[in-house]
Design an enzyme around this catalytic site. Structure first.
Site, PDB file in Angstrom:
ATOM      1  N   HIS A   1      -9.086  -3.752  -2.230  1.00  0.00           N
ATOM      2  CA  HIS A   1      -8.083  -2.999  -1.453  1.00  0.00           C
ATOM      3  C   HIS A   1      -8.450  -1.505  -1.437  1.00  0.00           C
ATOM      4  O   HIS A   1      -8.465  -0.866  -0.384  1.00  0.00           O
ATOM      5  CB  HIS A   1      -6.692  -3.215  -2.054  1.00  0.00           C
ATOM      6  N   GLU A   2      -8.762  -0.957  -2.625  1.00  0.00           N
ATOM      7  CA  GLU A   2      -9.085   0.481  -2.709  1.00  0.00           C
ATOM      8  C   GLU A   2     -10.424   0.777  -2.041  1.00  0.00           C
ATOM      9  O   GLU A   2     -10.576   1.802  -1.368  1.00  0.00           O
ATOM     10  CB  GLU A   2      -9.102   0.949  -4.172  1.00  0.00           C
TER      11      GLU A   2
ATOM     12  N   HIS B   1     -10.150   1.320   1.564  1.00  0.00           N
ATOM     13  CA  HIS B   1      -9.672   2.659   1.942  1.00  0.00           C
ATOM     14  C   HIS B   1     -10.832   3.627   2.171  1.00  0.00           C
ATOM     15  O   HIS B   1     -10.786   4.436   3.096  1.00  0.00           O
ATOM     16  CB  HIS B   1      -8.761   3.245   0.852  1.00  0.00           C
TER      17      HIS B   1
ATOM     18  N   CYS C   1       0.854  -1.187   0.000  1.00  0.00           N
ATOM     19  CA  CYS C   1       0.000   0.000   0.000  1.00  0.00           C
ATOM     20  C   CYS C   1       0.888   1.234   0.000  1.00  0.00           C
ATOM     21  O   CYS C   1       1.875   1.284   0.738  1.00  0.00           O
ATOM     22  CB  CYS C   1      -0.882  -0.009   1.249  1.00  0.00           C
TER      23      CYS C   1
END
Ligand SMILES: [Zn+2]
Length: 195
Positions: free
Chosen positions: A147-148, A151, A105
């Site tokens: 993953h994004e 966030h 990351c």
């Protein structure tokens, strides 16, 4: 303009992002700056909280993964075209077996760990013109998206590790928040000593 990437430990990375509309101030400029920032850091994804804005916006450019010769031709083609802007994205369905992949990351330089994620997801999102899309993703495209997406929910990949792994990484993560790290792109550290 290249923006500093917010390092681990900053509270903005823990906020649940708010939805945005086309009236969001200077959105076009923000997206351009995020694209430049992601490219400069050689990232495959960048979410708005990583540049200090807790909004539901992230970018993905998975094309660097397409060069992996171990992938099927079909997956290479999908990845080389998986380059989008995701606004107000949601995951409407998850299926398949969870599988592990070594993730990193931009907010957590120098740490890479195996993370388990869902194989296939169906997503809804708006593009930069606020047109709605529904899409089903598998494999690496689904992984980068998750993953994004995490966030904009205030979640980091290190949250998904075993408690043992987390304990082993604690010192390293503390050092990242203090700026005791060498990243080859601009960063902002929440716990750096003021000089
Ligand atoms: Zn990340």
């Amino acid at each position: 303009m290249i923006l500093p990437i917010i390092a681990y430990g900053d509270p903005v990375l823990r906020k649940v992002g708010v939805e945005i509309t086309a009236a969001y101030p200077d959105l076009e400029m923000l997206i351009t700056n995020m694209q430049e920032t992601m490219e400069n850091a050689q990232g495959v994804g960048l979410a708005a909280p990583q540049i200090g804005k807790a909004i539901r916006l992230f970018l993905i450019d998975a094309s660097p993964f397409a060069e992996d010769p171990d992938l099927s031709k079909e997956e290479q083609t999908i990845l080389s075209n998986f380059k989008h802007i995701f606004i107000n994205a949601t995951i409407v369905k998850s299926e398949g077996e969870e599988w592990a992949f070594n993730e990193g990351c931009l907010s957590i330089p120098d740490i890479r760990e195996d993370v388990f994620r869902q194989e296939t997801i169906t997503i809804e999102y708006q593009d930069e013109t606020f047109k709605k899309h529904t899409q089903t993703l598998s494999g690496l495209a689904a992984r980068v998206f998750q993953h994004e997406y995490d966030h904009i929910e205030g979640i980091l990949f290190t949250d998904k590790l075993s408690s043992l792994k987390k304990r082993l990484l604690k010192k390293k993560l503390d050092n990242i928040s203090k700026g005791k790290i060498n990243a080859d792109y601009r960063m902002r550290f929440p716990n750096a000593k003021k000089r």
